[in-house]
Design a protein around this motif. Sequence first.
Motif, PDB file in Angstrom:
ATOM      1  N   GLN A  16      28.666   0.434 -27.835  1.00 33.40           N
ATOM      2  CA  GLN A  16      27.231   0.215 -27.612  1.00 33.40           C
ATOM      3  C   GLN A  16      26.402   0.371 -28.876  1.00 33.40           C
ATOM      4  N   PHE A  17      26.951   1.022 -29.915  1.00 29.45           N
ATOM      5  CA  PHE A  17      26.199   1.237 -31.148  1.00 29.45           C
ATOM      6  C   PHE A  17      26.578   0.254 -32.262  1.00 29.45           C
ATOM      7  N   LYS A  18      27.559  -0.584 -31.991  1.00 29.18           N
ATOM      8  CA  LYS A  18      28.018  -1.539 -33.016  1.00 29.18           C
ATOM      9  C   LYS A  18      26.922  -2.548 -33.350  1.00 29.18           C
ATOM     10  N   ASP A  19      26.673  -2.722 -34.640  1.00 27.14           N
ATOM     11  CA  ASP A  19      25.663  -3.666 -35.149  1.00 27.14           C
ATOM     12  C   ASP A  19      24.251  -3.341 -34.646  1.00 27.14           C
ATOM     13  N   TYR A  21       9.012   4.360 -28.056  1.00 28.01           N
ATOM     14  CA  TYR A  21       9.655   3.613 -29.144  1.00 28.01           C
ATOM     15  C   TYR A  21      10.888   2.872 -28.612  1.00 28.01           C
ATOM     16  N   TYR A  22      11.705   3.552 -27.813  1.00 30.55           N
ATOM     17  CA  TYR A  22      12.910   2.954 -27.247  1.00 30.55           C
ATOM     18  C   TYR A  22      12.560   1.743 -26.378  1.00 30.55           C
ATOM     19  N   LYS A  23      11.537   1.874 -25.554  1.00 36.68           N
ATOM     20  CA  LYS A  23      11.125   0.761 -24.694  1.00 36.68           C
ATOM     21  C   LYS A  23      10.682  -0.441 -25.526  1.00 36.68           C
ATOM     22  N   LYS A  24      10.090  -0.178 -26.669  1.00 35.30           N
ATOM     23  CA  LYS A  24       9.593  -1.249 -27.534  1.00 35.30           C
ATOM     24  C   LYS A  24      10.718  -1.923 -28.312  1.00 35.30           C
ATOM     25  N   TYR A  25      11.717  -1.142 -28.742  1.00 39.64           N
ATOM     26  CA  TYR A  25      12.700  -1.662 -29.689  1.00 39.64           C
ATOM     27  C   TYR A  25      14.108  -1.851 -29.131  1.00 39.64           C
ATOM     28  N   HIS A  26      14.416  -1.321 -27.973  1.00 39.71           N
ATOM     29  CA  HIS A  26      15.797  -1.386 -27.482  1.00 39.71           C
ATOM     30  C   HIS A  26      16.280  -2.818 -27.318  1.00 39.71           C
ATOM     31  N   SER A  27      15.448  -3.674 -26.773  1.00 40.59           N
ATOM     32  CA  SER A  27      15.857  -5.073 -26.555  1.00 40.59           C
ATOM     33  C   SER A  27      16.037  -5.834 -27.859  1.00 40.59           C
ATOM     34  N   ARG A  28      15.531  -5.278 -28.949  1.00 38.00           N
ATOM     35  CA  ARG A  28      15.673  -5.925 -30.251  1.00 38.00           C
ATOM     36  C   ARG A  28      16.888  -5.416 -31.022  1.00 38.00           C
ATOM     37  N   GLY A  29      17.605  -4.437 -30.456  1.00 36.04           N
ATOM     38  CA  GLY A  29      18.817  -3.965 -31.111  1.00 36.04           C
ATOM     39  C   GLY A  29      18.751  -2.552 -31.648  1.00 36.04           C
ATOM     40  N   VAL A  30      17.993  -1.689 -30.990  1.00 42.22           N
ATOM     41  CA  VAL A  30      17.877  -0.288 -31.404  1.00 42.22           C
ATOM     42  C   VAL A  30      18.427   0.620 -30.307  1.00 42.22           C
ATOM     43  N   GLU A  31      19.218   1.615 -30.701  1.00 40.49           N
ATOM     44  CA  GLU A  31      19.676   2.663 -29.797  1.00 40.49           C
ATOM     45  C   GLU A  31      19.137   4.012 -30.272  1.00 40.49           C
ATOM     46  N   ILE A  73      14.759  15.464 -19.318  1.00 36.42           N
ATOM     47  CA  ILE A  73      15.007  14.059 -18.988  1.00 36.42           C
ATOM     48  C   ILE A  73      14.098  13.616 -17.851  1.00 36.42           C
ATOM     49  N   GLN A  74      13.963  14.466 -16.841  1.00 36.56           N
ATOM     50  CA  GLN A  74      13.117  14.129 -15.695  1.00 36.56           C
ATOM     51  C   GLN A  74      11.643  14.099 -16.078  1.00 36.56           C
ATOM     52  N   HIS A  75      11.220  15.064 -16.889  1.00 34.00           N
ATOM     53  CA  HIS A  75       9.807  15.160 -17.263  1.00 34.00           C
ATOM     54  C   HIS A  75       9.347  13.943 -18.060  1.00 34.00           C
ATOM     55  N   PHE A  76      10.166  13.503 -19.012  1.00 34.90           N
ATOM     56  CA  PHE A  76       9.782  12.406 -19.901  1.00 34.90           C
ATOM     57  C   PHE A  76      10.364  11.052 -19.474  1.00 34.90           C
ATOM     58  N   ASN A  77      11.171  11.036 -18.420  1.00 35.30           N
ATOM     59  CA  ASN A  77      11.869   9.807 -18.025  1.00 35.30           C
ATOM     60  C   ASN A  77      12.651   9.232 -19.206  1.00 35.30           C
ATOM     61  N   ILE A  78      13.479  10.054 -19.804  1.00 41.23           N
ATOM     62  CA  ILE A  78      14.211   9.662 -21.014  1.00 41.23           C
ATOM     63  C   ILE A  78      15.288   8.650 -20.653  1.00 41.23           C
ATOM     64  N   PRO A  79      15.258   7.453 -21.264  1.00 43.94           N
ATOM     65  CA  PRO A  79      16.221   6.404 -20.909  1.00 43.94           C
ATOM     66  C   PRO A  79      17.467   6.393 -21.786  1.00 43.94           C
ATOM     67  N   TYR A  80      17.536   7.240 -22.802  1.00 46.17           N
ATOM     68  CA  TYR A  80      18.673   7.249 -23.725  1.00 46.17           C
ATOM     69  C   TYR A  80      19.431   8.580 -23.580  1.00 46.17           C
ATOM     70  N   PRO A  81      20.667   8.663 -24.087  1.00 47.95           N
ATOM     71  CA  PRO A  81      21.487   9.863 -23.877  1.00 47.95           C
ATOM     72  C   PRO A  81      21.017  11.066 -24.691  1.00 47.95           C
ATOM     73  N   LEU A  82      21.068  12.248 -24.056  1.00 46.99           N
ATOM     74  CA  LEU A  82      20.947  13.523 -24.752  1.00 46.99           C
ATOM     75  C   LEU A  82      22.323  14.175 -24.704  1.00 46.99           C
ATOM     76  N   LEU A  83      22.828  14.559 -25.861  1.00 48.09           N
ATOM     77  CA  LEU A  83      24.176  15.114 -25.941  1.00 48.09           C
ATOM     78  C   LEU A  83      24.123  16.625 -26.143  1.00 48.09           C
ATOM     79  N   ILE A  84      25.003  17.328 -25.458  1.00 50.21           N
ATOM     80  CA  ILE A  84      25.072  18.788 -25.556  1.00 50.21           C
ATOM     81  C   ILE A  84      26.105  19.125 -26.621  1.00 50.21           C
ATOM     82  N   THR A  85      25.648  19.642 -27.750  1.00 50.07           N
ATOM     83  CA  THR A  85      26.535  19.835 -28.895  1.00 50.07           C
ATOM     84  C   THR A  85      27.464  21.035 -28.732  1.00 50.07           C
ATOM     85  N   GLY A  86      27.058  22.006 -27.912  1.00 54.39           N
ATOM     86  CA  GLY A  86      27.858  23.225 -27.790  1.00 54.39           C
ATOM     87  C   GLY A  86      27.549  24.250 -28.855  1.00 54.39           C
TER      88      GLY A  86
END
Length: 410
Positions: A266-269, A294-304, A327-340
């Motif tokens: 999903q991140f290629k190119d 920002y994600y809503k504006k740029y995701h369709s143009r090739g931004v993750e 995630i619920q508060h902001f309606n985050i559409p992209y992944p948040l990763l738990i680094t540990g």
Amino acid sequence: MKKSLYLLLAATLIFSACTKPHHLKKGIWRGVLTTKNGDGIPFNFEIKDTGGHKQMVIFNGTERFKVDSIKQDGDSVFIKMPLFDSEFKLQFADHGLQGKWIKHLGQKDVAMDFNAKPGLDYRFFKHAKEPRIVTGRWSAIFEGDKPDTTVAEFKQSGDNVTGTFLTTTGDYRYLEGTVHGGKLLLSCFDGGHAFLFKADLKGRDTLVNGQFFAGYTSKTAWNAVRNEKAKLPDAYSLTALTPGYKKLDFSFPDVNGKKVSLSDPQFKDKVVIVEIMGSWCPNCMDQTAYLVDYYKKYHSRGVEVLGLAYERTKDFNKSKASLEREIQHFNIPYPLLITGYTNDKKETAASLPAISNFIGFPTTLIIDKSGNVRKIYAGFSGPGTGNYYTEFIAGFEKLTDDLLAEKTHG
């Protein structure tokens, strides 16, 4: 018999009158948190009825922070903050509320005394005394910091003052207060941090005897001089790649346990934005709110976009709960990763050896379509900083447009 019945009814009525249920009054309130040494951190909020439920709206400058989790049980009131894992446990008393604000810090809790009164719309003083002028830009120095690492911006209308302090690792968000004669007083409460700034205005251009209180125990001295040319170092110049590195490499699980890495298809190119953040960090929340749009504006143009979360605990489930609230508060559409890893800056640096001189949260990495890290932005100037925020957006989105226009190599 009748006499006994009348006595019983009278006693019942008297008892009912004495135990009349409390109601959380609608309208403006003034709340005060108390530090260890007795200083009060005041803020205003409004209690509203929304869809048959009580809502608390906290005021800091132009910010309106909405809190929907309010529960009443008899004379007790429980208010759960939507972010930052903190809560109020209160009781009706003395025509208002009193109790504790409790901040959960992963391995321990910290509590501050709190009281609030309805019908009070002032923050520090009902009537300010002969306010002097602090409007403008200032160079500030906090105890233990190097010069030229903090800039203050204040706007004043009458005795009311709004503004913030900007640093190389972020800003102090929306501050609000007053000038009372020659004294400057500013405060902020956002559910995660409670701040109080005090200083004396010496002449027109100097603030002395400054004290900064954060939470229950923290106290730091500061001073400032008026300087309309004050500026921070370029945020793109503070953190860099470690020599020999061009790319960022990691593999961390999302909140569902699925491992994610930059080598995934999903991140290629794609242009990829990686935010180093934590659910405990107010500046990170400001950046997250921006990145959602920002994600809503740029995701369709090739931004993750990806968030790497460094929480206050290594417990996956506790971190997951905190991030799911975000995630619920902001309606985050992209992944948040738990680094540990925790929010210790040394742990963050150790987990990402490609990064040199990691200085704080948030830090943002901008990766081009070939997978190379092109820019690293340290800190974040949020909406409370005014022009700094709009200038950041303009520069960040121009950089995105330029990277999208590039052709991939190899």
